[in-house]
Write a protein that holds these residues in place. Structure first.
Motif, short mmCIF file in Angstrom:
data_model
loop_
_atom_site.label_atom_id
_atom_site.label_comp_id
_atom_site.label_asym_id
_atom_site.label_seq_id
_atom_site.Cartn_x
_atom_site.Cartn_y
_atom_site.Cartn_z
N ASN A 69 9.57 -5.18 -30.61
CA ASN A 69 8.43 -5.93 -31.19
C ASN A 69 9.22 -7.66 -31.01
OD1 ASN A 69 6.58 -4.20 -31.99
ND2 ASN A 69 7.23 -2.89 -33.15
N GLU A 70 8.59 -8.32 -31.99
CA GLU A 70 8.94 -9.53 -32.45
C GLU A 70 9.71 -9.64 -33.42
OE1 GLU A 70 6.23 -13.91 -33.50
OE2 GLU A 70 5.42 -12.39 -33.59
N GLY A 71 10.96 -10.39 -33.58
CA GLY A 71 12.02 -10.54 -34.42
C GLY A 71 12.65 -9.40 -34.18
N GLN A 72 12.36 -8.21 -32.88
CA GLN A 72 13.85 -7.41 -33.30
C GLN A 72 14.46 -7.69 -31.16
OE1 GLN A 72 11.50 -3.89 -33.19
NE2 GLN A 72 11.02 -3.82 -35.57
N THR A 73 15.34 -6.33 -30.76
CA THR A 73 15.99 -6.55 -30.27
C THR A 73 15.09 -4.90 -29.53
OG1 THR A 73 18.04 -6.26 -31.14
CG2 THR A 73 17.21 -8.56 -30.45
N PRO A 74 16.22 -4.99 -28.12
CA PRO A 74 16.02 -3.36 -28.20
C PRO A 74 17.09 -2.78 -28.75
CG PRO A 74 15.70 -4.84 -25.71
CD PRO A 74 16.91 -5.62 -27.44
N ILE A 75 17.33 -0.81 -28.94
CA ILE A 75 17.80 0.00 -29.43
C ILE A 75 19.99 0.31 -28.79
CG2 ILE A 75 16.20 1.42 -31.28
CD1 ILE A 75 17.03 3.40 -28.76
N TRP A 76 19.57 -0.23 -27.60
CA TRP A 76 19.87 -0.16 -26.60
C TRP A 76 20.95 -1.42 -26.05
CZ3 TRP A 76 19.80 -3.76 -22.74
CH2 TRP A 76 18.83 -4.08 -22.13
N LEU A 77 20.80 -2.41 -27.12
CA LEU A 77 21.39 -3.52 -26.52
C LEU A 77 22.60 -3.95 -26.96
CD1 LEU A 77 20.96 -6.68 -25.34
CD2 LEU A 77 20.42 -7.41 -27.39
N ASN A 78 23.14 -3.86 -28.44
CA ASN A 78 24.20 -3.70 -28.64
C ASN A 78 25.55 -2.80 -28.37
OD1 ASN A 78 23.64 -5.62 -30.73
ND2 ASN A 78 23.49 -4.18 -32.47
N ASP A 79 25.32 -1.82 -27.36
CA ASP A 79 25.82 -1.11 -26.92
C ASP A 79 25.88 -1.56 -25.81
OD1 ASP A 79 26.54 0.84 -29.44
OD2 ASP A 79 24.65 2.18 -28.11
N TYR A 80 25.03 -1.81 -24.98
CA TYR A 80 25.53 -2.33 -23.83
C TYR A 80 25.93 -3.47 -24.08
CZ TYR A 80 23.61 -5.25 -19.64
OH TYR A 80 23.10 -5.67 -18.27
N LEU A 81 25.57 -4.61 -24.38
CA LEU A 81 26.91 -5.95 -24.96
C LEU A 81 28.16 -6.07 -25.32
CD1 LEU A 81 24.18 -8.07 -27.32
CD2 LEU A 81 24.70 -8.06 -24.66
N LYS A 82 28.61 -4.09 -26.09
CA LYS A 82 29.78 -4.27 -26.24
C LYS A 82 30.37 -3.59 -24.38
CE LYS A 82 29.22 -2.66 -31.44
NZ LYS A 82 28.95 -1.52 -31.62
N TRP A 83 29.12 -2.81 -23.92
CA TRP A 83 30.15 -2.03 -22.16
C TRP A 83 30.28 -3.44 -21.95
CZ3 TRP A 83 27.70 -2.41 -17.66
CH2 TRP A 83 27.73 -1.46 -16.86
N CYS A 84 29.31 -4.69 -21.30
CA CYS A 84 29.72 -5.59 -20.47
C CYS A 84 31.06 -6.18 -21.14
CB CYS A 84 28.61 -6.56 -21.08
SG CYS A 84 26.94 -5.44 -20.00
N HIS A 85 30.71 -6.50 -22.40
CA HIS A 85 32.31 -7.25 -22.92
C HIS A 85 33.86 -6.37 -22.59
CE1 HIS A 85 34.75 -8.69 -26.20
NE2 HIS A 85 34.95 -9.53 -26.07
N THR A 86 33.74 -5.40 -22.27
CA THR A 86 34.83 -4.03 -22.78
C THR A 86 35.03 -4.80 -20.93
OG1 THR A 86 34.71 -2.95 -24.42
CG2 THR A 86 35.66 -2.30 -23.21
N THR A 87 34.39 -3.82 -20.52
CA THR A 87 34.36 -3.43 -18.69
C THR A 87 33.81 -5.00 -17.95
OG1 THR A 87 32.36 -2.32 -18.00
CG2 THR A 87 33.62 -1.35 -19.55
#
Length: 452
Positions: A69-87
């Motif tokens: 919804n407006e002002g929110q981010t998807p529930i998967w986003l933080n884990d996805y960013l950590k994965w990108c940052h790590t791998t």
């Protein structure tokens, strides 16, 4: 495709379809007396593990779609960013918080394709595609078998909104990609995900067939459930007057005008769906009455300023930026699409409002009244014109080249005179659509300074 871009590695059918024992339908598609002169061999290469991942992808994101919804981010986003940052090497030196991530561009991928490959990607599963280069130099895009095959559940999720499903059967043709070009890869293939159903890519160019009527006869014989292609190809197909019963036509790559859509729907008597997609991340949204409706909860959509790395407030128009996907060879974080719209969320579903491919262009009347290309698109959309190019010279003269079999130059001149308030000079040329076009995407351009 350029000669130096042609694939050179040959696989056996067993390697292309490791889970399909019965290839008799594939052989029938290739050896049919009406078949075209196929110039490529293709297969999805899905093994049992791959197929399970594709089905899991569908179950996770499409059986019950949850966006944000407006002002929110998807529930998967933080884990996805950590994965990108790590791998992913390209992202390792970036801040892990999304708000601190700079946007990336097509040029980043072109210069450093290897840096976008996750350390967890299996290099033995590498597939390489390339973009056409209609908006810049050609670009190699890397996939694996799972992310490549995921386009099918993405298409299914669109069809579901129209109460349409693809029949999964080893003796039916599920999808045919229709082309009308001078040269392109063509093939007959099967989909392991669809229980061995046929997948075709054909070119209507008469030089690709043994007899003049073979294209029509071949398509009528195998009667694909879904036809995909661009408006130029569909109008070239319409010219053949084939007796087909598709469940839907899925149009992409070029702007689909309402006039062309109506013409196709009246003939084929099925929905014609205007799909927005990119080679870099596949299917994104489809046109609805509100705007282009997002179809993938695994893609987070933002709107950025065209020139500066600034995210715009909700509802403002700017460049579409994408984060997410399921491709370990090209995970995207804040990727600039080069396409422009505003974002509206209705009942938890994102819509892309007034989506226009590539840079927004402002045109001018002779007396310097500004004309937005969106207004031009809205007017042109009522005509059955399959594609066009519109350019304004320094002297303000408009050069217009369009592609249609039933629209005249006079109709375009009359329409442009209304838009430009009878205060413009123009040169208009309408080309007939054939089965071997060299048309690129519809586009606007100008020699005037229009982006300030």
């Amino acid at each position: 495709m350029d000669e130096n871009s042609d694939p050179h590695i040959a696989l056996t059918d067993a390697e292309r379809f490791p889970l399909l024992d019965d290839l008799s339908f594939l052989n029938a598609l290739k050896q049919d007396p009406f078949a075209p002169k196929f110039n490529f061999k293709s297969g999805d290469r899905l093994n049992a593990v791959h197929l399970s991942k594709v089905k899991s992808y569908k179950n996770k994101y499409y059986d019950k779609k949850i966006f944000w919804n407006e002002g929110q981010t998807p529930i998967w986003l933080n884990d996805y960013l950590k994965w990108c940052h790590t791998t992913v090497p390209f992202y390792k030196n970036k801040d892990i918080a999304l708000d601190s991530f700079p946007t990336i561009s097509r040029e980043d991928i072109r210069k450093y394709p290897h840096l976008f490959v996750s350390n967890e990607a299996n290099l033995e599963e590498l597939l390489v595609y390339y973009t056409s280069g209609s908006t810049g130099p050609k670009l190699d895009v890397l996939f694996d078998a799972v992310s490549q095959a995921s386009w099918l559940p993405q298409i299914e999720s669109v069809l579901k909104d129209f109460d349409i499903s693809i029949t999964e059967n080893k003796n039916t043709t599920a999808i045919a990609l229709i082309c009308a070009q001078e040269k392109t890869l063509t093939y007959a293939s099967l989909s392991t995900y669809l229980e061995g159903a046929g997948i075709l890519k054909i070119n209507l160019n008469p030089s690709e067939w043994n007899q003049p009527d073979d294209a029509k006869k071949y398509l009528e014989k195998y009667n694909p459930q879904i036809l995909t292609g661009d408006p130029i190809a569909f109008m070239a197909l319409l010219d053949l007057k084939p007796q087909l019963n598709p469940k839907a036509l899925v149009s992409s790559a070029m702007k689909l005008t309402k006039g062309t859509k109506n013409k196709l729907e009246n003939y084929f008597r099925c929905p014609v769906i205007d799909l927005y997609s990119m080679t870099e991340c596949r299917n994104i949204a489809y046109a609805s009455e509100i705007g282009h409706k997002a179809i993938r909860p695994d893609l987070y959509l933002e709107i950025f300023d065209e020139h500066e790395d600034i995210k715009l407030p909700y509802g403002e128009r700017g460049e579409l930026v994408i984060t997410g996907g399921n491709n370990p060879f090209l995970p995207l974080v804040r990727y600039r699409t080069g396409d422009f719209c505003s974002l509206k969320i209705e009942n938890g579903v994102p819509f892309l409002i007034d989506l226009e491919a590539r840079n927004p262009i402002v045109f001018f009347t002779k007396s310097n009244i500004k004309i937005n290309n969106i207004d031009i698109s809205n007017r042109l959309s009522k005509l059955s014109i399959a594609g066009f190019k519109m350019h304004q010279r320094n002297d303000k003269l408009i050069q217009f080249v369009g592609y249609s079999n039933d629209i005249t130059s006079e109709e375009i001149i009359d329409l442009l005179n209304i838009i430009f308030k009878n205060d413009i000079d123009m040169l208009v040329d309408i080309h007939k659509i054939s089965q071997n076009n060299t048309v690129e995407k519809s586009q606007y351009s100008s020699e005037l300074i229009t982006n300030k």
